[in-house]
Write an enzyme that holds these catalytic residues in place. Structure first.
Site, PDB file in Angstrom:
ATOM      1  N   TYR A 111       0.362   2.399  11.240  1.00  0.00           N
ATOM      2  CA  TYR A 111       1.590   2.058  11.962  1.00  0.00           C
ATOM      3  C   TYR A 111       1.308   1.930  13.457  1.00  0.00           C
ATOM      4  O   TYR A 111       1.716   0.947  14.092  1.00  0.00           O
ATOM      5  CB  TYR A 111       2.660   3.125  11.716  1.00  0.00           C
ATOM      6  CG  TYR A 111       3.941   2.860  12.485  1.00  0.00           C
ATOM      7  CD1 TYR A 111       4.772   1.798  12.136  1.00  0.00           C
ATOM      8  CD2 TYR A 111       4.316   3.673  13.553  1.00  0.00           C
ATOM      9  CE1 TYR A 111       5.944   1.546  12.837  1.00  0.00           C
ATOM     10  CE2 TYR A 111       5.476   3.432  14.262  1.00  0.00           C
ATOM     11  CZ  TYR A 111       6.288   2.370  13.904  1.00  0.00           C
ATOM     12  OH  TYR A 111       7.445   2.126  14.606  1.00  0.00           O
ATOM     13  N   SER A 141       6.589   0.798  20.063  1.00  0.00           N
ATOM     14  CA  SER A 141       6.967   2.169  19.722  1.00  0.00           C
ATOM     15  C   SER A 141       6.196   3.117  20.626  1.00  0.00           C
ATOM     16  O   SER A 141       5.186   2.729  21.229  1.00  0.00           O
ATOM     17  CB  SER A 141       6.611   2.451  18.252  1.00  0.00           C
ATOM     18  OG  SER A 141       6.702   3.822  17.936  1.00  0.00           O
TER      19      SER A 141
END
Length: 245
Positions: A154, A141
């Site tokens: 995350y 990501s």
């Protein structure tokens, strides 16, 4: 294994919606044999009908269960005799401020985003070593490159994916195995629906107002797979043109 997409056997986790489902559509249209895993079997069945897949080409798969991931890969080998590509796509993003102490969510992200990737690697690596070919694509990501408030855990999982992938890249050279990291920014998926911290959810919703479609991710994956065997696309980082962070 020839270059291009035609007839490649591609295993995709988290394939019931979003990035996984759209990539399955793109690759199947390009001539790949896709084998799809996800927890939501009803959605997989709908996708299989849409793509006119063999019903055996889908399997209920929770990537936090190593045996289920191994079984999914074995299904691909049973159906097609090999596995050419693994797309480790399953992931969660229940971002929150650390002082909210959402420890159960931290645990779940670690289990899915890190252990799920490792279980996928463990499932395909012996087959690819035997074949002397293959490609493992791991989804990181933008958060694997930048950390912001509310995204600590995350981002930590996505930095881990990049570290694991780079180590894997260096280790698998003797078997002619390729590795790719795909790091998307705001792409329209169900990820933000997993956020339970209301403040973070509101901010993320604003970021995702200009999210680009999942087909943008599918095209990146297709590009990486379609390269000749002597070309290894190791990492792609992409965002909406309007995204600042």
């Amino acid at each position: 294994m020839s270059s291009g997409i035609q007839n490649k056997v591609v295993v995709i986790t988290g394939a019931s919606s979003g990035l996984g489902a759209e990539t399955a559509r793109h690759l199947a249209k390009a001539g790949a044999h896709v084998v799809l895993g996800a927890r939501r079997i009803e959605r997989l069945e709908t996708l299989a009908r849409e793509l006119r897949l063999n019903p055996e080409a889908i399997q209920k798969t929770d990537v936090t269960d190593r045996s289920q991931v191994k079984s999914l890969v074995e299904r691909a080998v049973t159906l097609h005799g090999r596995v050419d590509v693994l797309l480790n796509n399953a992931g969660l993003m229940p971002s929150s401020m650390l002082d909210k102490l959402k420890v159960d969510e931290w645990d779940r992200m670690i289990d899915v985003n890190i252990k799920g990737v490792l279980y996928g690697i463990a499932a395909v690596l012996p087959h690819m070593q035997k074949q002397m070919s293959g490609q493992i694509i791991n989804v990181s990501s933008v958060a694997g490159h930048k950390v912001g408030p509310g995204g600590s855990v995350y981002a930590g999982t996505k930095w881990a994916v990049r570290a694991i992938s780079e180590g894997l890249r260096q280790e698998v050279k003797p078997w002619n195995i390729r590795t790719t990291i795909v790091s998307p920014g705001a792409v329209a998926t169900e990820l933000i629906s997993t956020i339970t911290d209301s403040d973070i959810a509101a901010g993320m919703a604003k970021t995702y107002e200009r999210a680009i479609p999942p087909s943008s991710f599918a095209r990146v994956v297709e590009f990486a797979i379609s390269q000749p065997e002597d070309v290894d696309i190791n990492e792609v980082l992409f965002r909406p043109t309007s995204q600042v962070y």
